[in-house]
Design an enzyme around this catalytic site. Structure first.
Site, PDB file in Angstrom:
ATOM      1  N   HIS A  56      -2.718   3.334  -6.896  1.00  0.00           N
ATOM      2  CA  HIS A  56      -2.598   3.422  -5.434  1.00  0.00           C
ATOM      3  C   HIS A  56      -3.946   3.107  -4.779  1.00  0.00           C
ATOM      4  O   HIS A  56      -4.747   3.990  -4.517  1.00  0.00           O
ATOM      5  CB  HIS A  56      -2.132   4.828  -5.048  1.00  0.00           C
ATOM      6  CG  HIS A  56      -1.717   4.968  -3.618  1.00  0.00           C
ATOM      7  ND1 HIS A  56      -0.759   5.872  -3.222  1.00  0.00           N
ATOM      8  CD2 HIS A  56      -2.109   4.343  -2.485  1.00  0.00           C
ATOM      9  CE1 HIS A  56      -0.600   5.800  -1.907  1.00  0.00           C
ATOM     10  NE2 HIS A  56      -1.418   4.870  -1.440  1.00  0.00           N
ATOM     11  N   ASP A 150       4.157   1.984   1.447  1.00  0.00           N
ATOM     12  CA  ASP A 150       3.132   3.005   1.697  1.00  0.00           C
ATOM     13  C   ASP A 150       2.404   2.775   3.010  1.00  0.00           C
ATOM     14  O   ASP A 150       2.041   1.662   3.360  1.00  0.00           O
ATOM     15  CB  ASP A 150       2.116   3.035   0.562  1.00  0.00           C
ATOM     16  CG  ASP A 150       1.105   4.148   0.748  1.00  0.00           C
ATOM     17  OD1 ASP A 150       1.512   5.320   0.763  1.00  0.00           O
ATOM     18  OD2 ASP A 150      -0.087   3.843   0.923  1.00  0.00           O
ATOM     19  N   ASP A 303      -5.564   6.615  -3.689  1.00  0.00           N
ATOM     20  CA  ASP A 303      -5.211   6.271  -2.309  1.00  0.00           C
ATOM     21  C   ASP A 303      -6.471   5.825  -1.553  1.00  0.00           C
ATOM     22  O   ASP A 303      -6.690   6.198  -0.401  1.00  0.00           O
ATOM     23  CB  ASP A 303      -4.530   7.438  -1.591  1.00  0.00           C
ATOM     24  CG  ASP A 303      -3.871   7.018  -0.268  1.00  0.00           C
ATOM     25  OD1 ASP A 303      -3.811   5.802   0.010  1.00  0.00           O
ATOM     26  OD2 ASP A 303      -3.438   7.902   0.490  1.00  0.00           O
ATOM     27  N   HIS A 307     -11.887   2.160   5.826  1.00  0.00           N
ATOM     28  CA  HIS A 307     -11.834   1.849   7.261  1.00  0.00           C
ATOM     29  C   HIS A 307     -13.231   1.530   7.755  1.00  0.00           C
ATOM     30  O   HIS A 307     -14.208   2.144   7.299  1.00  0.00           O
ATOM     31  CB  HIS A 307     -11.287   3.031   8.062  1.00  0.00           C
ATOM     32  CG  HIS A 307      -9.841   3.338   7.813  1.00  0.00           C
ATOM     33  ND1 HIS A 307      -8.828   2.499   8.214  1.00  0.00           N
ATOM     34  CD2 HIS A 307      -9.245   4.392   7.197  1.00  0.00           C
ATOM     35  CE1 HIS A 307      -7.661   3.031   7.864  1.00  0.00           C
ATOM     36  NE2 HIS A 307      -7.893   4.166   7.248  1.00  0.00           N
TER      37      HIS A 307
END
Length: 428
Positions: A56, A150, A303, A307
């Site tokens: 992920h 997702d 995960d 950003h």
């Protein structure tokens, strides 16, 4: 390729041994090995693990290269000890066609820091209305086996059933982002005492648990595989445990940050702690650790959600959700699972290499550290302790919740099919 002799490594945390790499494979494992002309790496009792596999990861390319690229993301992966990552489909354009997944796959092959296996979208544009080209993505050069929307939940039960039926034909798996959208409208953090005191919109545990309950029943009905992304609540653990006791083909993952951090950190209003699903309570953290230890939760997945600065350095309500995790994952697992006695290093190898490779059908990864196996390996200095410095990250983004925090362990070397991608903590 020249031979490499790793001398005195504790394979899976056992007694020190030598490991000889010849080309792309492990030639021998044992005591007192030698090889003329081999490059010698003095392990000095460091732990040798199979290369880690992340089921992920968000690499953001194509479309959000300001956050991450396949190159920077795989460099971060190699720094963290990973030799394979599965790239989520919520890119721009969405990875819902054979063309886009092949683009991501080829970028991974071109850069070479780790293998990149694209995850295909379940629905066109992640919009939940029409199945994407699941068969075409599977038959493409990328050979997609994992499908996920997702970032969004496949909340329509009929659509989820159809997806499960479709992937069953070729042994694929649907990885569900379990979030009932109507129950999380306006949600900003975990629903509980802290959200009430802060006046922030609550994200109830039942929004996750209700989707998991529905989907394990659908998987049982269809006879297909379902994987639960970033499971985060004690109730979710109990549902998955019940489903496995019935023989339902369900697997689940937990993130490093859900093993360590709680919603109490949101009192700082620092958007670095804003994540989806949200940080939960100490009770949830304890349940997640126990479930990872006993196998109810199958794997750790990062995960990794990079950003840019401007999307996090703002007021809480406007901030993007997500944390980077590739470069700190193993350290967090060492602190929460190994140093607490819940897992040994063989258990870590299972949860972070063997099992994710098995779930995602990652060929050549998650294999034993033994003669004849691919030389996908990572060497870890488990005695190291140091503060996390985001300025030194290989990732293009810096949104880590661990800045300045002391964590144990440091990956010193990573080998991908016998080729060093990380040497003495530095990318090659």
């Amino acid at each position: 390729m020249s031979k490499i002799l790793i001398r005195g490594a504790r394979v899976l945390g056992g007694e020190p041994q030598d490991v000889l790499i010849d080309g792309e494979v492990v030639e021998a494992v044992g005591g007192g090995l030698s090889a003329e002309g081999a490059e010698v790496v003095e392990a000095d009792g460091k732990v040798l693990l199979p290369g880690l596999v992340d089921l992920h990861t968000h690499l953001r390319e194509p479309g959000r290269e300001d956050s991450e690229t396949v190159l920077t993301g795989t460099r971060a992966a190699a720094t963290g000890g990973f030799t394979a990552v599965f790239a989520m489909a919520n890119t721009f354009p969405v990875a819902d066609t054979a063309g886009v997944v092949e683009q991501v796959w080829r970028l991974g092959r071109e850069h070479g820091y780790c293998d990149v296996q694209p995850i295909g979208a379940v629905t066109v544009g992640l919009e939940g209305r029409k199945l994407a080209e699941l068969g075409a993505m599977h038959e493409s050069a990328a050979g997609v086996t994992v499908f996920s929307d997702d970032g969004k939940c496949v909340d329509d039960a009929v659509m989820m059933r159809r997806a499960l039926e479709y992937v069953k034909a070729f042994g694929g798996v649907v990885a569900q982002h379990a979030q009932e959208p109507r129950l999380t409208e306006g949600a900003q953090m975990n629903e509980g005492i802290v959200s009430a005191e802060l006046g922030l919109g609550g994200w109830p545990a039942v929004a996750e648990e209700s989707i998991i309950a529905r989907d394990v029943l659908l998987a049982e009905h269809v006879g297909s595989r379902v994987h639960i992304c970033h499971l985060s609540t004690a109730g979710s653990v109990e549902i998955v445990r019940w489903a496995k006791s019935r023989g339902i083909d369900v697997t689940a993952e937990v993130t490093p940050h859900h093993l360590l951090l709680t919603d109490e950190l949101v009192r700082s209003y620092d958007p670095v702690y804003k994540v989806n699903p949200p940080l939960r309570t100490e009770r949830d953290v304890d349940a997640l650790r126990e479930a990872l230890a006993d196998g109810t939760i199958d794997i750790v997945a990062t995960d990794h959600a990079p950003h840019p600065h401007e999307d996090k350095d703002c007021e809480w309500a406007a901030a993007a959700m997500g944390m980077v995790g590739l470069e700190t994952a193993l350290s967090v697992v060492q602190e929460t699972m190994v140093e607490t006695g819940l897992l040994d290093w063989a258990g870590v190898a299972d949860r972070m290499s063997h099992a994710p490779a098995r779930i995602g059908r990652a060929q050549g990864h998650g294999r034993p550290v033994s003669a004849g196996e691919p030389a996908n390996l990572t060497l870890v200095d488990t005695a190291y302790r140091g503060s996390v410095d985001p300025a030194g990250f290989a990732s293009r983004s810096r949104n880590t919740p661990y800045a300045g925090r002391e964590l144990p362990g440091r990956v010193t070397h990573t080998w991908l099919r016998g080729k060093a991608t990380l040497v003495d903590g530095k990318l090659t």
